[in-house]
Design an enzyme around this catalytic site. Structure first.
Site: not given
Length: 320
Positions: A99, A298
């Site tokens: 991320d 994610h």
């Protein structure tokens, strides 16, 4: 065993977790996370012969959180990694990021290739500087509803997320995971600025198997001082675009690896699928085609630790 301590780096004090001996591997977390996001990686990487260090990055956990918004630019964040490598007594390191940690890792390799043995990014692909500032571009495209623009409003997301930290994090982790019903990598993360982002996020009755109540406890504790430091990273997106102008057109030259989930929203951001498809041609230092993990959302290294660990160990060992 994972050990914890504080180190001084680049003018800030950073909390780090570390284990193992050998070439240094720095693991950089994303939003809204902490060093704990890498807890599945410590043992396997240490057993494979590496010194593994994961900091709480500036603005997070037990690390310093400067008050000034512009103290969270990409140059500050890369500077922290450079300072950390030096503070640990090392000359070079592998940098791995997930991320927001991925842009920090990629830019560390881009700006200081002399310090980087290899670089791996999870979820967020390597940086290729666009033609206009990111916040401006997303504001035009989505009328101010893209979550970056929502985060850029001073104090707004800060207050929404801190109202009930544990619920905020539970919703975030479930909603962005591959386990959420109807998870679709083609959807864009848009926010009604009047209702906030959490209003439409499902709150699961039970957590996914890969994310335990203990994980949620650790994460909640790391945000006990609020979300402002973490959100300030987003408030520098346009500033980062300005600061990186000298590297327009440059590419990462160090050995590289990219891993992402096929149910992750981030690789579906506007223009990103096309970028990922072209990565092998755009970046010759990529050691293999991007590794796409089926059914993964994610939280790449937490949802698929075995596959991520195997890929990282193969990459790190081959690059040694």
């Amino acid at each position: 065993m994972v050990e914890h301590r504080m180190v001084d780096a680049n003018g800030v004090r950073l909390h780090i977790a570390e284990e193992g001996e050998g070439p240094l591997v720095v693991l950089l977390h994303g939003f809204p996370e902490s060093w704990h996001s890498w807890h599945h990686q410590f043992g396997p990487l240490a057993d494979a012969g590496f010194r593994v260090v994961a900091p709480d990055q500036r603005g997070y956990g037990r690390s310093d959180r400067p008050d000034a918004v512009d103290a969270y630019s990409i140059l500050h964040l890369v500077g922290d990694v450079v300072g950390l490598i030096q503070a640990l007594g090392e000359e070079k390191a592998y940098v791995v990021g997930h991320d927001w940690g991925a842009p920090v890792a990629w830019h560390t390799a881009l700006l200081r290739p002399d310090l980087v043995l290899g670089v791996a990014g999870l979820s967020v692909p390597p940086p290729f500087r666009g033609t206009e500032p990111p916040l401006v571009a997303m504001d035009k495209k989505f009328g101010g509803r893209f979550y970056w623009n929502y985060f850029n409003r001073p104090g707004v997301a800060d207050a929404e997320f801190a109202k009930d930290t544990r619920t905020t994090l539970r919703k975030f982790f479930y909603s962005a995971s591959g386990d959420a019903p109807g998870a679709d990598a083609g959807m864009q993360p848009l926010v009604d600025p009047e209702r906030g982002w959490l209003a439409d996020m499902p709150d699961p009755e039970a957590l996914p198997e890969w994310f335990t109540e203990d994980d949620l406890d650790a994460l909640t504790e790391s945000f006990s001082k609020g979300f402002t430091g973490a959100l300030n990273w987003y408030r520098n997106l346009d500033r980062n675009w300005e600061l990186t102008a000298p590297w327009q057109g440059s590419v990462v030259t160090r050995p590289a690896l990219y891993i992402y989930g096929d149910r992750d929203l981030v690789p579906a951001f506007p223009g990103t699928p096309e970028l990922i498809e072209r990565l092998p041609d755009l970046m010759p230092s990529l050691r293999s085609r991007p590794l796409k993990l089926a059914g993964c959302g994610h939280w790449t290294q937490q949802e698929r630790p075995a596959e991520v660990n195997a890929a990282l160990i193969e990459f790190l060992t081959a690059s040694s």
